[in-house]
Design a protein around this motif. Structure first.
Motif, mmCIF file in Angstrom:
data_model
loop_
_atom_site.group_PDB
_atom_site.id
_atom_site.type_symbol
_atom_site.label_atom_id
_atom_site.label_comp_id
_atom_site.label_asym_id
_atom_site.label_seq_id
_atom_site.Cartn_x
_atom_site.Cartn_y
_atom_site.Cartn_z
ATOM 1 N N MET A 164 10.105 -4.776 -6.774
ATOM 2 C CA MET A 164 8.803 -4.880 -6.112
ATOM 3 C C MET A 164 7.780 -3.978 -6.785
ATOM 4 O O MET A 164 8.030 -2.793 -6.993
ATOM 5 N N LEU A 165 6.629 -4.554 -7.094
ATOM 6 C CA LEU A 165 5.490 -3.776 -7.581
ATOM 7 C C LEU A 165 4.548 -3.599 -6.389
ATOM 8 O O LEU A 165 3.964 -4.573 -5.905
ATOM 9 N N VAL A 166 4.448 -2.365 -5.927
ATOM 10 C CA VAL A 166 3.760 -2.081 -4.663
ATOM 11 C C VAL A 166 2.449 -1.363 -4.944
ATOM 12 O O VAL A 166 2.387 -0.472 -5.804
ATOM 13 N N ARG A 167 1.412 -1.755 -4.190
ATOM 14 C CA ARG A 167 0.160 -1.005 -4.227
ATOM 15 C C ARG A 167 -0.131 -0.528 -2.818
ATOM 16 O O ARG A 167 -0.285 -1.330 -1.899
ATOM 17 N N THR A 168 -0.165 0.786 -2.667
ATOM 18 C CA THR A 168 -0.430 1.354 -1.355
ATOM 19 C C THR A 168 -1.015 2.748 -1.519
ATOM 20 O O THR A 168 -0.615 3.492 -2.422
ATOM 21 N N GLY A 169 -1.979 3.062 -0.681
ATOM 22 C CA GLY A 169 -2.553 4.396 -0.726
ATOM 23 C C GLY A 169 -3.152 4.758 -2.072
ATOM 24 O O GLY A 169 -3.162 5.920 -2.460
ATOM 25 N N GLY A 170 -3.648 3.770 -2.800
ATOM 26 C CA GLY A 170 -4.239 4.039 -4.102
ATOM 27 C C GLY A 170 -3.212 4.290 -5.197
ATOM 28 O O GLY A 170 -3.570 4.697 -6.301
ATOM 29 N N LEU A 171 -1.943 4.050 -4.882
ATOM 30 C CA LEU A 171 -0.880 4.294 -5.851
ATOM 31 C C LEU A 171 -0.209 2.976 -6.232
ATOM 32 O O LEU A 171 -0.079 2.074 -5.405
ATOM 33 N N THR A 172 0.221 2.911 -7.478
ATOM 34 C CA THR A 172 1.033 1.790 -7.931
ATOM 35 C C THR A 172 2.465 2.275 -8.069
ATOM 36 O O THR A 172 2.731 3.280 -8.735
#
Ligand SMILES: [Zn+2]
Length: 269
Positions: free
Chosen positions: A131-139
């Motif tokens: 999974m490539l996750v984007r959350t809280g301004g983080l990759t």
């Protein structure tokens, strides 16, 4: 001693996206309780090895779980059957993963792996949901226990940007594709591994490769539970790692990252 992996992405309030359930029901239950997680709209089980799924009964204890998404390969069959049985008893549906984008609140992610058809490499690890996750301004890239044959295919088949955080494949084993690591250039590398585990994880050469690429390496055997948080009031992400304990006390390390993080991300072994 053994080891295992469970990882929690907070989705606000008492909700979270959880990736893997660890090897021990008590441990994952305690971890989720300490984080105040009561609702899990989605649990992703990257693959069916016991160190990622055997904690499932503890995760389900007293929590509502919307669905469980699993890999496409039922290997080992007895653990896949255990997951199905446990989910059915709790009235939770089990879905097969497929490549594509997903979202839960402010968490957006893309399932990159496994691709449809036979799994490259052919083993349970090679089938890990990636999974490539984007959350809280983080990759954040979560590689499960992916082995080099699948890592190489992944690197060829997916648009992979440099990442802020890499959940290193397979507990930091020696088998990492150098080409993939070079492309990802993580600033923070997370390794879940049991203290004094029998597998020799993490491998010195993997640690060296990550550090040579500029990553700060955090590992659950020496740092304990790792929490990556990005307070909305402050630019930059902070990574906190502390010895796991119900009170959350113990030694702590911090590593600061770039970006305007507004969410939080937590990981526990
Ligand atoms: Zn594992």
């Amino acid at each position: 001693m053994g080891q295992g992996e469970a990882l929690v992405l907070t989705a606000g309030g008492d909700r979270a996206l959880v990736v893997d359930a660890g090897p021990e029901p008590e441990a994952v239950d305690r971890c989720l309780r300490s984080l105040g997680v009561r609702r899990i709209p989605l649990l992703v089980l990257t693959h069916f090895h016991a160190d990622h799924v055997a904690g499932l009964p503890g995760l389900l204890r007293g929590r509502s779980v919307g669905a469980i998404e699993t890999t496409t390969l039922d290997e080992p069959p007895d653990q896949a059957a255990f997951v199905r049985r446990t989910a059915a008893a709790a009235g939770v549906r089990v879905l097969r993963t497929a490549p594509g984008p997903r979202r839960l609140g402010a968490i957006a992610w893309e399932v990159l792996w496994p691709l449809p058809g036979p799994v490259a490499g052919g083993g349970a690890n090679d089938a890990s949901v990636t999974m490539l996750v984007r959350t809280g301004g983080l990759t954040v890239l979560l590689l499960g226990d992916l082995e080099p044959p699948a890592q190489q295919r992944l690197a060829m088949s997916a648009e992979l940007p440099p990442v802020d955080i890499l959940k290193v494949a397979h507990h930091g084993s020696a088998y990492q594709d150098p080409g993939l690591l070079a492309r990802l250039r993580p600033r923070i590398a997370l390794i879940s591994c049991g203290a004094d585990n029998d597998y020799g994880h993490p491998a010195p050469r993997t640690l060296a490769a990550l550090r040579a690429g500029g990553a700060v390496v955090l590992r659950t055997d020496t740092d304990g539970t790792i929490a990556v948080t990005g307070p909305p009031s402050r630019p930059g992400a902070a990574v906190t790692a502390g010895r796991a304990s119900p009170a959350g006390s113990g030694g702590r390390r911090r590593a600061h990252g770039r970006g305007n993080a507004s969410g939080s991300w937590r990981c526990r072994c």
